[in-house]
Scaffold this motif. Structure first.
Motif, short mmCIF file in Angstrom:
data_model
loop_
_atom_site.label_atom_id
_atom_site.label_comp_id
_atom_site.label_asym_id
_atom_site.label_seq_id
_atom_site.Cartn_x
_atom_site.Cartn_y
_atom_site.Cartn_z
N GLU A 46 -5.44 -5.94 -0.53
CA GLU A 46 -4.39 -5.11 -1.58
C GLU A 46 -3.94 -3.93 -0.83
OE1 GLU A 46 -4.36 -5.18 -6.30
OE2 GLU A 46 -6.41 -4.93 -5.30
N LYS A 47 -4.78 -3.31 0.00
CA LYS A 47 -4.48 -1.84 0.65
C LYS A 47 -3.57 -2.33 1.56
CE LYS A 47 -8.67 0.72 -0.46
NZ LYS A 47 -10.08 1.08 0.17
N ALA A 48 -3.84 -3.25 2.39
CA ALA A 48 -2.79 -3.47 3.32
C ALA A 48 -1.37 -3.95 3.15
CB ALA A 48 -3.27 -4.78 4.34
N HIS A 194 1.24 1.65 10.74
CA HIS A 194 2.69 1.10 10.34
C HIS A 194 3.87 1.93 10.81
CE1 HIS A 194 6.10 -0.74 8.06
NE2 HIS A 194 5.52 -1.79 7.98
N ARG A 195 4.91 1.46 11.28
CA ARG A 195 5.92 2.32 12.06
C ARG A 195 6.72 2.90 11.05
NH1 ARG A 195 10.04 -0.09 15.27
NH2 ARG A 195 8.47 -1.78 15.82
N ASP A 196 6.82 2.46 9.72
CA ASP A 196 7.40 3.18 8.66
C ASP A 196 6.56 3.90 7.69
OD1 ASP A 196 9.91 1.98 9.55
OD2 ASP A 196 9.49 0.03 8.24
N THR A 197 5.51 3.70 7.31
CA THR A 197 4.58 4.17 6.38
C THR A 197 3.55 4.99 6.85
OG1 THR A 197 3.05 2.01 6.13
CG2 THR A 197 5.00 2.18 4.79
N GLY A 198 3.23 4.44 8.39
CA GLY A 198 1.92 5.16 8.97
C GLY A 198 0.60 4.57 8.54
N TRP A 199 0.74 3.48 7.72
CA TRP A 199 -0.58 2.99 6.97
C TRP A 199 -1.57 2.48 8.15
CZ3 TRP A 199 -2.62 -1.98 7.51
CH2 TRP A 199 -3.81 -2.19 6.98
N SER A 200 -2.80 2.92 7.87
CA SER A 200 -3.64 2.29 8.73
C SER A 200 -5.12 2.45 7.89
CB SER A 200 -4.21 3.18 10.09
OG SER A 200 -4.57 4.34 9.75
N VAL A 238 0.80 0.31 20.16
CA VAL A 238 1.76 -0.98 19.67
C VAL A 238 1.28 -0.58 18.01
CG1 VAL A 238 -0.10 -2.42 19.76
CG2 VAL A 238 2.28 -3.30 19.51
N CYS A 239 2.48 -0.58 17.28
CA CYS A 239 2.33 -0.62 15.71
C CYS A 239 1.68 -1.73 15.20
CB CYS A 239 3.75 -0.43 14.88
SG CYS A 239 4.30 1.33 15.49
N ILE A 240 0.91 -1.75 13.92
CA ILE A 240 0.15 -2.90 13.36
C ILE A 240 1.24 -3.88 12.79
CG2 ILE A 240 0.26 -1.53 11.19
CD1 ILE A 240 -2.44 -4.24 12.50
N ASP A 241 2.53 -3.36 12.28
CA ASP A 241 3.49 -4.39 11.97
C ASP A 241 3.98 -5.15 13.14
OD1 ASP A 241 4.12 -1.45 12.11
OD2 ASP A 241 6.30 -2.32 12.07
N THR A 242 4.17 -4.58 14.11
CA THR A 242 4.63 -5.38 15.39
C THR A 242 3.54 -6.32 15.89
OG1 THR A 242 5.72 -3.41 16.29
CG2 THR A 242 5.11 -5.08 17.91
N VAL A 243 2.30 -5.96 15.72
CA VAL A 243 1.30 -7.01 16.21
C VAL A 243 1.48 -8.32 15.20
CG1 VAL A 243 -1.23 -7.32 16.40
CG2 VAL A 243 -0.25 -5.29 16.95
N PHE A 348 -3.48 8.93 9.16
CA PHE A 348 -5.07 8.92 9.38
C PHE A 348 -5.62 10.34 8.93
CE2 PHE A 348 -8.03 10.46 12.61
CZ PHE A 348 -9.01 9.61 12.34
N LEU A 349 -5.05 11.48 9.39
CA LEU A 349 -5.59 12.69 9.16
C LEU A 349 -5.69 12.72 7.55
CD1 LEU A 349 -3.73 14.93 11.47
CD2 LEU A 349 -6.07 14.34 11.56
N ALA A 350 -4.68 12.57 6.81
CA ALA A 350 -4.86 12.49 5.28
C ALA A 350 -5.89 11.60 4.77
CB ALA A 350 -3.49 12.03 4.77
#
Length: 373
Positions: A46-48, A194-200, A238-243, A348-350
């Motif tokens: 769900e978070k992803a 993620h390249r657009d949201t930065g999500w990790s 490499v961004c997670i969305d690219t992978v 990540f820092l947030a």
């Protein structure tokens, strides 16, 4: 209809891959430990999904099922019926500890469990077309600059994760010779958000562990720190969305497929270490220099980044010719920009600052989270 078996669905890549497969209407079975109701898997997926900007409805969730297993005893805990309708396996689960003191758990998960799952899939997943194993581009080891999509012989490896991932590649290729289930070894480089949201997921590894060091300096209330790194070295990010995009494209690719394949999934251009970390020190209001430690905080900080120093100080040239050949037009080059890295570092820092604020005894946290990207 495809039925994809995914391990590691509570982790970074596994949860992202599962969310995207569900969003496109693919049936996904996951294997998880200590998760009898599948709640841990669902929460991670769900978070992803949110991190990718995906909205999963009830119909999507109906495509997800979770089997609880013990990865130390897959033969005894993974029922053959779970595998009966599986068309593809994505083995993403991994023990990621660097410490050589944890080499045995790393071998148990990354080698023994992976080999056991391949064997079970070959025997019981009669519809399975291919077994995908996620390794790492850094099984090339050190002392080599050009990293090609081939099995590396006698690599110089420095930690338990690297070593166990390399052993797993060797073992799986040997298993393929015996069992013949088509095998793809999929090697991402340093994965960021993620390249657009930065999500990790907010876990400190790779580039994020270096940013963690800068955060440590901020928590110690010093104005200037020195990172014992080569600022001009170049990282492959490499961004997670690219992978995920390339992993999904492989499920559709039919041309140029081989019984055994090895692919490097990497960024298409390198990025300097100092440029990669600049967003972190700007957001935290720090002055950062590169060089040997000069004071006590520098020395303490060095212990945080030390496990990744040898990687950050080494520049590899990763080749991805075979992946490009198989994916054809579906291979979309991934450039790296300061904005992409900034969004990833900011997220990540947030995440870390929220965790710090919730620590016992944190009181009125003197640090504020960077604005969301």
């Amino acid at each position: 209809m495809k039925t994809i078996l995914v391990t590691g669905a509570t982790g970074f890549l596994g949860s992202a891959l599962t969310a995207n497969l569900l969003a496109e209407g693919t049936r996904v079975k996951t294997l998880s430990r200590n998760d009898p109701g599948g709640d841990r898997v669902r929460a991670a997926v769900e978070k992803a999904a949110r991190g990718f900007g995906l909205l999963l409805n009830d119909a999507h969730w109906a495509l997800l099922s979770t089997a609880q297993v013990d990865f130390r005893d897959l033969e005894g805990t993974l029922a053959p019926r779970v595998l009966e309708d599986v068309t593809h396996v994505w083995n993403v689960a991994a023990e990621m500890s660097y410490s050589l003191k944890k080499i045995l758990p790393a071998v148990d998960q990354n080698v023994v469990a992976s080999s056991s799952l391949y064997d079970l899939a070959a025997r019981h997943a009669r519809q399975c077309q291919r077994f995908y194993h996620v390794s790492t581009a850094y099984t090339a080891g050190f002392g080599i600059e050009d990293v090609r999509e081939t099995l590396h012989f006698t690599p110089r490896l420095v930690n338990a994760y690297q070593l166990s991932k390399w052993i797993a590649e060797v073992c799986l290729i040997q298993h393929h010779q015996e069992k013949a289930l088509p095998l793809t070894i999929f090697r991402p480089s340093a994965v960021i958000g993620h390249r657009d949201t930065g999500w990790s997921t907010g876990v400190s590894f790779g580039l994020f562990s270096l940013a963690e060091g800068i955060l440590y300096g901020k928590r110690k209330a010093v104005e200037r720190i020195r990172l014992d790194l080569r600022g001009d070295s170049r990282l492959n990010l490499v961004c997670i969305d690219t992978v995920v995009s390339r992993a999904r494209a492989l499920l559709e690719a039919a041309e140029h497929r081989q019984p055994t394949e090895i692919f490097n999934c990497v960024g298409d251009e390198d990025f300097r270490v100092d440029e990669s970390l600049e967003p972190a020190w700007i957001q935290l209001g720090m002055r950062v220099e590169f060089g040997p430690p000069q004071h006590e905080v520098d020395a303490e900080l060095h212990r945080i980044i030390e496990k990744n120093k040898v990687f950050a100080d080494t520049t590899w040239r990763f080749h991805s010719d075979q992946l490009k050949k198989v994916l054809g037009a579906a291979y979309v080059p991934q450039p790296m920009t300061q904005d992409i890295v900034r969004r990833s570092i900011t997220h990540f820092l947030a995440h870390r600052l929220r965790e710090i604020a919730q620590e016992p005894g944190a009181g009125e946290a003197p640090l504020s989270a960077p604005a969301s990207p």
